[in-house]
Design a protein around this motif. Structure first.
Motif, PDB file in Angstrom:
ATOM      1  N   GLN A  69       0.847  -1.191   0.000  1.00 28.96           N
ATOM      2  CA  GLN A  69       0.000   0.000   0.000  1.00 28.96           C
ATOM      3  C   GLN A  69       0.880   1.237   0.000  1.00 28.96           C
ATOM      4  O   GLN A  69       1.782   1.363   0.831  1.00 28.96           O
ATOM      5  N   ASN A  70       0.619   2.156  -0.939  1.00 28.55           N
ATOM      6  CA  ASN A  70       1.298   3.447  -0.903  1.00 28.55           C
ATOM      7  C   ASN A  70       0.719   4.249   0.254  1.00 28.55           C
ATOM      8  O   ASN A  70      -0.499   4.288   0.445  1.00 28.55           O
ATOM      9  N   MET A  71       1.581   4.904   1.007  1.00 32.51           N
ATOM     10  CA  MET A  71       1.130   5.531   2.250  1.00 32.51           C
ATOM     11  C   MET A  71       2.040   6.690   2.607  1.00 32.51           C
ATOM     12  O   MET A  71       3.068   6.931   1.956  1.00 32.51           O
ATOM     13  N   THR A  72       1.691   7.382   3.677  1.00 29.00           N
ATOM     14  CA  THR A  72       2.517   8.429   4.254  1.00 29.00           C
ATOM     15  C   THR A  72       2.820   8.047   5.696  1.00 29.00           C
ATOM     16  O   THR A  72       1.906   7.691   6.444  1.00 29.00           O
ATOM     17  N   GLY A  73       4.092   8.120   6.059  1.00 29.79           N
ATOM     18  CA  GLY A  73       4.446   7.765   7.423  1.00 29.79           C
ATOM     19  C   GLY A  73       5.903   7.398   7.541  1.00 29.79           C
ATOM     20  O   GLY A  73       6.767   8.037   6.936  1.00 29.79           O
ATOM     21  N   TRP A  74       6.172   6.334   8.290  1.00 32.39           N
ATOM     22  CA  TRP A  74       7.541   5.884   8.480  1.00 32.39           C
ATOM     23  C   TRP A  74       7.544   4.418   8.873  1.00 32.39           C
ATOM     24  O   TRP A  74       6.491   3.814   9.092  1.00 32.39           O
ATOM     25  N   VAL A  75       8.752   3.859   8.978  1.00 31.84           N
ATOM     26  CA  VAL A  75       8.917   2.447   9.320  1.00 31.84           C
ATOM     27  C   VAL A  75       9.749   2.335  10.587  1.00 31.84           C
ATOM     28  O   VAL A  75      10.811   2.960  10.713  1.00 31.84           O
ATOM     29  N   SER A  76       9.244   1.557  11.536  1.00 32.94           N
ATOM     30  CA  SER A  76      10.016   1.224  12.728  1.00 32.94           C
ATOM     31  C   SER A  76      10.504  -0.211  12.609  1.00 32.94           C
ATOM     32  O   SER A  76       9.952  -1.009  11.842  1.00 32.94           O
ATOM     33  N   TYR A  77      11.543  -0.543  13.367  1.00 36.00           N
ATOM     34  CA  TYR A  77      12.047  -1.911  13.306  1.00 36.00           C
ATOM     35  C   TYR A  77      12.882  -2.210  14.543  1.00 36.00           C
ATOM     36  O   TYR A  77      13.291  -1.301  15.284  1.00 36.00           O
ATOM     37  N   SER A  78      13.140  -3.481  14.743  1.00 32.79           N
ATOM     38  CA  SER A  78      14.053  -3.931  15.793  1.00 32.79           C
ATOM     39  C   SER A  78      15.236  -4.617  15.133  1.00 32.79           C
ATOM     40  O   SER A  78      15.121  -5.203  14.057  1.00 32.79           O
ATOM     41  N   ALA A  79      16.396  -4.523  15.779  1.00 30.55           N
ATOM     42  CA  ALA A  79      17.606  -5.108  15.204  1.00 30.55           C
ATOM     43  C   ALA A  79      18.606  -5.361  16.323  1.00 30.55           C
ATOM     44  O   ALA A  79      18.562  -4.726  17.382  1.00 30.55           O
ATOM     45  N   SER A  80      19.511  -6.287  16.065  1.00 23.19           N
ATOM     46  CA  SER A  80      20.600  -6.581  16.997  1.00 23.19           C
ATOM     47  C   SER A  80      21.903  -6.502  16.218  1.00 23.19           C
ATOM     48  O   SER A  80      22.307  -7.455  15.551  1.00 23.19           O
ATOM     49  N   GLY A  81      22.543  -5.335  16.272  1.00 26.67           N
ATOM     50  CA  GLY A  81      23.753  -5.114  15.495  1.00 26.67           C
ATOM     51  C   GLY A  81      24.924  -4.711  16.361  1.00 26.67           C
ATOM     52  O   GLY A  81      24.764  -4.327  17.527  1.00 26.67           O
ATOM     53  N   ASP A  82      26.115  -4.776  15.777  1.00 29.42           N
ATOM     54  CA  ASP A  82      27.303  -4.330  16.489  1.00 29.42           C
ATOM     55  C   ASP A  82      27.273  -2.819  16.657  1.00 29.42           C
ATOM     56  O   ASP A  82      26.685  -2.094  15.853  1.00 29.42           O
ATOM     57  N   ALA A  83      27.918  -2.344  17.695  1.00 29.20           N
ATOM     58  CA  ALA A  83      28.009  -0.904  17.914  1.00 29.20           C
ATOM     59  C   ALA A  83      28.648  -0.239  16.703  1.00 29.20           C
ATOM     60  O   ALA A  83      29.679  -0.681  16.201  1.00 29.20           O
ATOM     61  N   GLY A  84      27.986   0.797  16.209  1.00 28.84           N
ATOM     62  CA  GLY A  84      28.478   1.511  15.039  1.00 28.84           C
ATOM     63  C   GLY A  84      27.924   1.011  13.722  1.00 28.84           C
ATOM     64  O   GLY A  84      28.117   1.674  12.692  1.00 28.84           O
ATOM     65  N   ALA A  85      27.269  -0.146  13.713  1.00 27.24           N
ATOM     66  CA  ALA A  85      26.656  -0.646  12.471  1.00 27.24           C
ATOM     67  C   ALA A  85      25.554   0.305  12.020  1.00 27.24           C
ATOM     68  O   ALA A  85      24.783   0.809  12.842  1.00 27.24           O
ATOM     69  N   VAL A  86      25.491   0.555  10.713  1.00 27.57           N
ATOM     70  CA  VAL A  86      24.540   1.523  10.156  1.00 27.57           C
ATOM     71  C   VAL A  86      23.464   0.791   9.363  1.00 27.57           C
ATOM     72  O   VAL A  86      23.772   0.005   8.452  1.00 27.57           O
ATOM     73  N   ILE A  87      22.217   1.064   9.716  1.00 29.54           N
ATOM     74  CA  ILE A  87      21.073   0.509   8.982  1.00 29.54           C
ATOM     75  C   ILE A  87      20.388   1.655   8.260  1.00 29.54           C
ATOM     76  O   ILE A  87      20.044   2.673   8.870  1.00 29.54           O
ATOM     77  N   GLU A  88      20.198   1.493   6.973  1.00 31.43           N
ATOM     78  CA  GLU A  88      19.554   2.523   6.161  1.00 31.43           C
ATOM     79  C   GLU A  88      18.266   1.985   5.554  1.00 31.43           C
ATOM     80  O   GLU A  88      18.228   0.858   5.052  1.00 31.43           O
ATOM     81  N   LEU A  89      17.228   2.811   5.607  1.00 32.04           N
ATOM     82  CA  LEU A  89      15.984   2.520   4.899  1.00 32.04           C
ATOM     83  C   LEU A  89      15.751   3.637   3.890  1.00 32.04           C
ATOM     84  O   LEU A  89      15.757   4.818   4.245  1.00 32.04           O
ATOM     85  N   ILE A  90      15.565   3.250   2.633  1.00 33.32           N
ATOM     86  CA  ILE A  90      15.286   4.211   1.572  1.00 33.32           C
ATOM     87  C   ILE A  90      13.885   3.926   1.051  1.00 33.32           C
ATOM     88  O   ILE A  90      13.564   2.796   0.664  1.00 33.32           O
ATOM     89  N   HIS A  91      13.038   4.952   1.034  1.00 37.75           N
ATOM     90  CA  HIS A  91      11.616   4.791   0.789  1.00 37.75           C
ATOM     91  C   HIS A  91      11.247   5.242  -0.621  1.00 37.75           C
ATOM     92  O   HIS A  91      11.726   6.277  -1.092  1.00 37.75           O
ATOM     93  N   ALA A  92      10.378   4.489  -1.269  1.00 38.60           N
ATOM     94  CA  ALA A  92       9.933   4.836  -2.622  1.00 38.60           C
ATOM     95  C   ALA A  92       8.537   4.303  -2.854  1.00 38.60           C
ATOM     96  O   ALA A  92       8.058   3.400  -2.155  1.00 38.60           O
ATOM     97  N   GLU A  93       7.892   4.868  -3.869  1.00 42.27           N
ATOM     98  CA  GLU A  93       6.518   4.473  -4.189  1.00 42.27           C
ATOM     99  C   GLU A  93       6.439   3.287  -5.141  1.00 42.27           C
ATOM    100  O   GLU A  93       5.460   2.549  -5.147  1.00 42.27           O
ATOM    101  N   GLU A  94       7.460   3.122  -5.984  1.00 43.85           N
ATOM    102  CA  GLU A  94       7.376   2.158  -7.075  1.00 43.85           C
ATOM    103  C   GLU A  94       8.682   1.388  -7.243  1.00 43.85           C
ATOM    104  O   GLU A  94       9.756   1.823  -6.798  1.00 43.85           O
ATOM    105  N   LEU A  95       8.582   0.265  -7.910  1.00 45.01           N
ATOM    106  CA  LEU A  95       9.727  -0.453  -8.450  1.00 45.01           C
ATOM    107  C   LEU A  95       9.777  -0.191  -9.943  1.00 45.01           C
ATOM    108  O   LEU A  95       8.736   0.003 -10.583  1.00 45.01           O
TER     109      LEU A  95
END
Length: 890
Positions: free
Chosen positions: A336-362
């Motif tokens: 579903q196309n929407m307006t908002g954001w994404v939350s998540y849980s993760a277990s990573g090493d200190a300093g590890a970077v997680i990126e989420l890039i948002h788009a409407e289409e493929l």
């Protein structure tokens, strides 16, 4: 009560509101009961101050003989800032039944900016060797000495703010204080924090973000409204002994930067969990190394208690699929196309970077498509602190998306770890439409999702690219559809006050509200600036809101006078900046503007706004103005015909939009109108029944066809699966309304990267036709706000059934029809304290029954008119079921 009573008590459209700023509020309620013909005959209303038992009311109407149950205007002693007022009402009906008393309350905000005791405080991270974009945390410790009666926070910010008390975040409001023209109007919020306060030491915390105020917006670099975030807050503690303590923002507050290193409306948020300050808003937190804030001399004259409904999380969605793209990207598909954001849980090493890039289409290969975002990054970055099950949720940025590319996630990406939070202004959903065609039902869903995603404090054009602005044109073409889907009275009241505040001294209207382009010569486009007239008139029609019409009247009048004075001729508009019929399919190559002449469109809208202004003046009792603007409309129409209609009755512009506007706005009459209608149909036939209209023609094309007796063509347009059509996008996977008819082509390619939003609600204005013409729910102009309801369903062979519901100010209206083998069933529900006119199509009197009873014997039914194959009835409130055999129309 014997099945009779009242409920849903509201003040200024809200139930039990706190912190309102309306000094003379209005009261509304709904009647409930079994059976038909329930009408209020009188009411008794009382208001008391801080007195839930009404022992000494400050206003008592006594028994008033009236059927008014909406917008009862307060007429008692002046209301005071920060006070709680209780009110109760009871009613009686024509049968002598009296309801029980029903009670509610409302609470005032700080009504006068001069009452504020707090100082503006600010903290500039760059001055203290902190990252310039990092979000400051502000805190203050205070002590409570004895049991409390109540505690209220009054707060606002230049930028965005979020509050915590004793480690707990206050309620669910997002993006406070909202978006206004900050130098003229700045909303303040009121929070009931009694349950958060404890005896002894307490602490209040405040996070500040750039938001629309300091962040980049509307093509501007940062600092459009100002270059310093600032906060203003008062905490009023009222003890049980009647004494009061006030905690205010001043130079004693302390500040430090926290884990949010950047937050931008367009670009997203960066959060470094290693910089978290655990328990920073608790009183026992050690802040001795924090810095003191600065106080700043800022004006408070623009402060107003909150007018808009808050932005909140309205839904949560889980990913439907985890995809692996040809480029090796891991992509979440939320379906579903929407307006908002994404939350998540993760277990990573200190300093590890997680990126989420948002788009409407493929794209056509299945990779993430971000080109239509232009310069908006729409990216969140989380830097892990190295503990198990860390959880991240953005707070000061929003994205428009369906798909999310995940980079750097530790371990397998599984859908259970991610949640999409859908945000929107907290608007009550009041309407629903369904029919026998599942694609049309998906279209209706897309319209609602488009409204949900774009009604975020202001009616934005889109939620994803580097725009997200309150375009007036989009708002006015969609306002009637918006009314049916959701209760938008408060939402548009606030936005129209913004429009009035930003209106130019000449009466011109910026193309976006709030105005993001002050001083720009490209303002006051026809079909855009006309929102100043069309929107308040529509809210009046649909909610009976006379006060808003009166409040906006000067603005409406100023717009029409601007049109009158700005052209080379008084009765034509042939100059100034114009968008024209934006994104019409008959546009010349390389142009976004359709081929209908701009001066044709401009003069047509000039006439339309003048006509609505005349009607508004008449409603408000401004009879001289009403006559003057009726005469002006007549003169514009004469000039329009001289300029744009040939001697034989042909329009000079052979476009669908030109004919739609001339007909829908009443600019041609008599034999000329007949000629224009005929030419309109010919143009549709020559286009092989394909739409060629853009933003200004499309909203009116189907209503106009139904009004001139060609409902069959309106259905043909709406039910078409071929490009260009509404269902073309549905068949190609749309879950919101596209900006372009072919935003995504059938081969998977895209229309353009420059102007190609997939969540752009303007073409969703077809929803008005679904409600008003297919299901047939409308209001009457002489008894607006659905006090008298017009029910005129228009069945067609393309559908076997359709049904709409609408929660009006009086209660739920239902109109549904079903046709099976020529047998027609029409079900109607009329809420208490209203009446309705129902037109039965293709019906003969002797063939119609209502729940098995002849029409002339049915309770609550009165026959108004009988025509060949058409019957007009007047209905009292209640549920009705009409059945008859379909008759061939003459």
């Amino acid at each position: 009560m014997h099945g009779f009573g009242i409920g849903d008590l509201r003040v200024e459209y809200r139930g039990n509101p706190i912190g309102i700023g309306v000094r003379i509020p209005r009261f509304s309620w709904k009647l409930f009961g079994m059976g038909r013909a329930i009408r209020q005959k009188g009411y008794h209303l009382q208001v008391s101050e801080n007195d839930p038992y009404f022992e000494n009311p400050i206003w008592d109407t006594g028994e008033i003989g009236s059927d008014q149950s909406v917008h009862i205007v307060y007429d008692g002693h002046p209301l005071r800032s920060r006070q709680v007022y209780h009110w109760r009402v009871r009613v009686w009906d024509a049968k002598g039944r009296v309801s029980d008393w029903e009670s509610s309350f409302f609470e005032m905000g700080i009504l006068d900016f001069r009452e504020w005791k707090a100082q503006w405080i600010t903290f500039d991270p760059g001055k203290h060797n902190r990252p310039c974009e990092a979000l400051p945390l502000l805190r203050k410790v205070f002590k409570v000495y004895s049991p409390l009666r109540s505690a209220r926070v009054y707060a606002t910010a230049l930028g965005l703010y979020e509050l915590e008390i004793n480690g707990k975040r206050l309620n669910d409001q997002l993006f406070t204080p909202g978006w206004t023209s900050y130098h003229k109007r700045l909303q303040t919020q009121t929070f009931n924090v009694t349950e958060y306060i404890r005896k002894g030491d307490n602490s209040i915390g405040m996070t500040l973000a750039d938001g629309w105020y300091k962040g980049r917006i509307g093509g501007h670099p940062c600092d459009f409204y100002g270059d310093r975030r600032a906060a203003l807050l008062e905490l009023h503690l009222v003890y049980k002994d009647g004494s009061e303590q006030v905690v205010v923002t001043d130079g004693s507050w302390r500040a430090e930067t926290g884990p949010i290193l950047m937050a931008s409306i367009y670009d997203g948020e960066t959060y470094d969990a290693r910089l978290e300050k655990e328990g920073w808003s608790l009183p026992e937190y050690d802040d001795q190394n924090w810095l003191f804030v600065e106080t700043t001399e800022r004006s408070k004259h623009m402060l107003i208690p909150q007018e808009n409904v808050p932005t909140v999380i309205v839904k949560e969605l889980k990913p439907e699929l985890v995809l692996r793209s040809p480029n090796g990207e891991t992509i979440l598909d939320f379906g579903q196309n929407m307006t908002g954001w994404v939350s998540y849980s993760a277990s990573g090493d200190a300093g590890a970077v997680i990126e989420l890039i948002h788009a409407e289409e493929l794209d056509s290969d299945g990779n993430l498509y971000v080109e239509n975002l232009r310069s908006a990054k729409q990216m969140t970055r989380y830097i892990c602190k190295g503990t198990r099950n860390e959880r991240y949720e953005p707070r000061f940025s929003f994205q428009g998306f369906r798909y999310v590319k995940v980079n750097g996630y530790p371990g397998d990406v599984i859908s259970e770890c991610f949640t999409a939070h859908v945000i929107s202004s907290d608007l009550e959903e009041t309407g629903a439409f369904e029919c026998s065609d599942p694609l049309v039902n998906r279209l209706q869903s897309n319209i609602v999702w488009g409204q949900r995603g774009n009604f975020l404090d202001v009616p934005t054009d889109c939620p994803q690219r580097d725009e997200r602005l309150g375009y007036t044109g989009d708002a006015q073409v969609f306002v009637r559809t918006a009314v049916h889907n959701m209760n938008v009275a408060v939402f548009f009241t606030k936005w129209l006050r913004d429009l009035k505040a930003d209106q130019l001294p000449t009466g011109g209207v910026p193309n976006t509200i709030p105005d993001t382009l002050p001083g720009w010569e490209m303002h006051s486009a026809s079909g855009w600036g006309d929102a100043a007239v069309i929107c308040p008139w529509t809210i009046y029609l649909c909610y009976g809101d006379l006060r808003l019409l009166e409040e906006q009247y000067d603005s409406m009048k100023a717009w029409v006078e601007f049109l009158r004075s700005s052209g080379e001729q008084e009765y034509l508009r042939n100059n100034g900046f114009q968008f024209g019929d934006w994104l019409a399919l008959d546009a010349p190559a390389g142009s976004y503007t359709g081929s209908t002449p701009k001066d044709f469109i401009a003069t047509a809208f000039y006439a339309y706004s003048t006509k609505l202004l005349s009607k508004s003046a008449l409603v408000l009792g401004k009879h001289e103005d009403a006559a003057m603007y009726e005469e002006l409309f007549a003169n514009i129409r004469v000039s329009f015909n001289k300029e744009f209609v040939t001697s034989t009755g042909r329009l000079v512009a052979a476009t669908q939009t030109a004919h739609v506007l001339a007909l829908h706005f009443g600019l041609v009459e008599g034999s000329i109108r007949k000629r224009v209608e005929k030419d309109f149909i010919r143009l549709i036939e020559e286009s092989e029944y394909k739409l060629t209209t853009g933003f200004l023609g499309t909203p009116y094309i189907c209503p106009t066809l139904s009004e001139i007796g060609r409902n069959d063509l309106a259905y043909r347009f709406v039910l078409s699966r071929e490009y260009p059509s509404w269902l073309y996008s549905v068949q190609n996977g749309a879950t919101t309304i596209w900006e372009h008819w072919d935003g995504r082509k059938s081969d998977g390619s895209f229309w353009s990267k420059d102007m190609n939003s997939f969540n752009h609600y303007a073409f969703g204005a077809i929803g008005e036709w679904l409600y008003r013409f297919v299901a047939g729910i409308d209001t009457s102009q002489d008894r607006p706000g659905f006090k008298h309801i017009q029910i005129k369903p228009l069945p067609n062979d393309g559908l076997s059934y359709a049904k709409a519901t609408f929660q009006s100010m009086y209660g739920e209206i239902v109109s549904g029809w079903k046709v099976v083998d020529g047998a027609v069933n029409i079900e109607v529900t009329i809420p208490p304290n209203t009446t309705a006119t129902l037109e039965l199509p293709n019906a003969l009197q002797d063939r119609v029954t209502e729940q098995g009873v002849r029409l002339d014997e049915a309770e609550g039914v009165r026959i108004i008119s009988l025509y060949d194959y058409r019957i007009i009835l007047e209905l009292e409130s209640g549920f009705y079921n009409f059945q008859y055999q379909w008759s061939a129309s003459s």
